[in-house]
Design an enzyme around this catalytic site. Structure first.
Site, PDB file in Angstrom:
ATOM      1  N   CYS A   1       7.499  -6.810   4.172  1.00 21.88           N
ATOM      2  CA  CYS A   1       6.508  -7.181   5.187  1.00 21.88           C
ATOM      3  C   CYS A   1       6.962  -8.404   6.005  1.00 21.88           C
ATOM      4  O   CYS A   1       7.341  -9.408   5.423  1.00 21.88           O
ATOM      5  CB  CYS A   1       5.173  -7.469   4.502  1.00 21.88           C
ATOM      6  SG  CYS A   1       3.806  -7.614   5.665  1.00 21.88           S
TER       7      CYS A   1
ATOM      8  N   CYS B   1       1.054  -1.086  11.579  1.00 21.98           N
ATOM      9  CA  CYS B   1       0.818  -1.482  10.188  1.00 21.98           C
ATOM     10  C   CYS B   1      -0.130  -0.453   9.584  1.00 21.98           C
ATOM     11  O   CYS B   1      -1.327  -0.476   9.868  1.00 21.98           O
ATOM     12  CB  CYS B   1       0.214  -2.883  10.136  1.00 21.98           C
ATOM     13  SG  CYS B   1      -0.333  -3.362   8.492  1.00 21.98           S
TER      14      CYS B   1
ATOM     15  N   CYS C   1       7.163  -4.893   7.932  1.00 23.51           N
ATOM     16  CA  CYS C   1       8.103  -3.771   7.827  1.00 23.51           C
ATOM     17  C   CYS C   1       8.704  -3.431   9.202  1.00 23.51           C
ATOM     18  O   CYS C   1       8.271  -3.959  10.231  1.00 23.51           O
ATOM     19  CB  CYS C   1       7.375  -2.562   7.263  1.00 23.51           C
ATOM     20  SG  CYS C   1       6.002  -2.033   8.288  1.00 23.51           S
TER      21      CYS C   1
ATOM     22  N   CYS D   1       0.824  -1.217   0.000  1.00 23.18           N
ATOM     23  CA  CYS D   1       0.000   0.000   0.000  1.00 23.18           C
ATOM     24  C   CYS D   1       0.859   1.268   0.000  1.00 23.18           C
ATOM     25  O   CYS D   1       0.437   2.306   0.477  1.00 23.18           O
ATOM     26  CB  CYS D   1      -0.992  -0.018   1.156  1.00 23.18           C
ATOM     27  SG  CYS D   1      -0.319  -0.535   2.706  1.00 23.18           S
TER      28      CYS D   1
HETATM   29 FE1  SF4 Z   1       2.799  -2.942   4.949  1.00 24.82          FE
HETATM   30 FE2  SF4 Z   1       1.624  -3.606   7.228  1.00 24.82          FE
HETATM   31 FE3  SF4 Z   1       3.280  -5.310   6.078  1.00 24.82          FE
HETATM   32 FE4  SF4 Z   1       4.193  -3.081   7.203  1.00 24.82          FE
HETATM   33  S1  SF4 Z   1       3.215  -4.790   8.234  1.00 24.82           S
HETATM   34  S2  SF4 Z   1       4.790  -3.918   5.236  1.00 24.82           S
HETATM   35  S3  SF4 Z   1       2.561  -1.627   6.745  1.00 24.82           S
HETATM   36  S4  SF4 Z   1       1.331  -4.609   5.237  1.00 24.82           S
END
Ligand code: SF4
Length: 129
Positions: free
Chosen positions: A84, A95, A86, A67
């Site tokens: 991910c 997130c 992240c 996203c």
């Molecule tokens: Fe994207 Fe959430 Fe994955 Fe982080 S944890 S990379 S914000 S989907």
């Protein structure tokens, strides 16, 4: 048996979109459980994010955050920040895509499971809406 052909077949299987969606679905469920986070109220959001991670996994063998708009995906891979889960998720359980929602956030209702069939139904619905 031709070794080159066998390898190509293995690679094809490895990068098959259906297998990758399944892999990212498994990852999401396991990671939600591990971090005590939950899925979003709207399962279509969870489904689209899972599919987006699978797209990147197919493209780079790594699930980049789906996203965000990256100017250079290759640089992002080098930096290892938006793969991910992240860094923000790993360090602070943040997130921003709402794939993983903390218990104190208002839009949780789902447990840490989402049936794979729900993911597919949402993806098909998105295709034809
Ligand atoms: Fe994207 Fe959430 Fe994955 Fe982080 S944890 S990379 S914000 S989907």
């Amino acid at each position: 048996m031709n070794l080159e052909l066998t390898i190509k077949e293995t690679d094809k299987k490895k990068f098959d979109k259906g297998s990758l969606i399944k892999e990212m679905h498994n990852f999401a469920e396991r990671y939600a459980e591990k971090t005590n986070t939950f899925f979003c109220l709207d399962p279509s959001i969870t489904s689209v994010i899972i599919a987006g991670l699978a797209d990147y996994k197919q493209k780079y063998e790594l699930p980049l955050c789906q996203c965000r708009n990256f100017r250079s995906e290759r640089v992002v891979i080098e930096l290892n920040f938006w793969i991910c889960p992240c860094v923000a998720m790993r360090e602070r359980k943040e997130c921003h895509c709402k794939l993983f929602v903390r218990p104190n956030e208002s839009n949780i209702v789902q447990p840490q499971k989402i049936p794979l069939i729900t993911v597919y139904k949402n993806l098909i619905f998105n295709l034809y809406k």
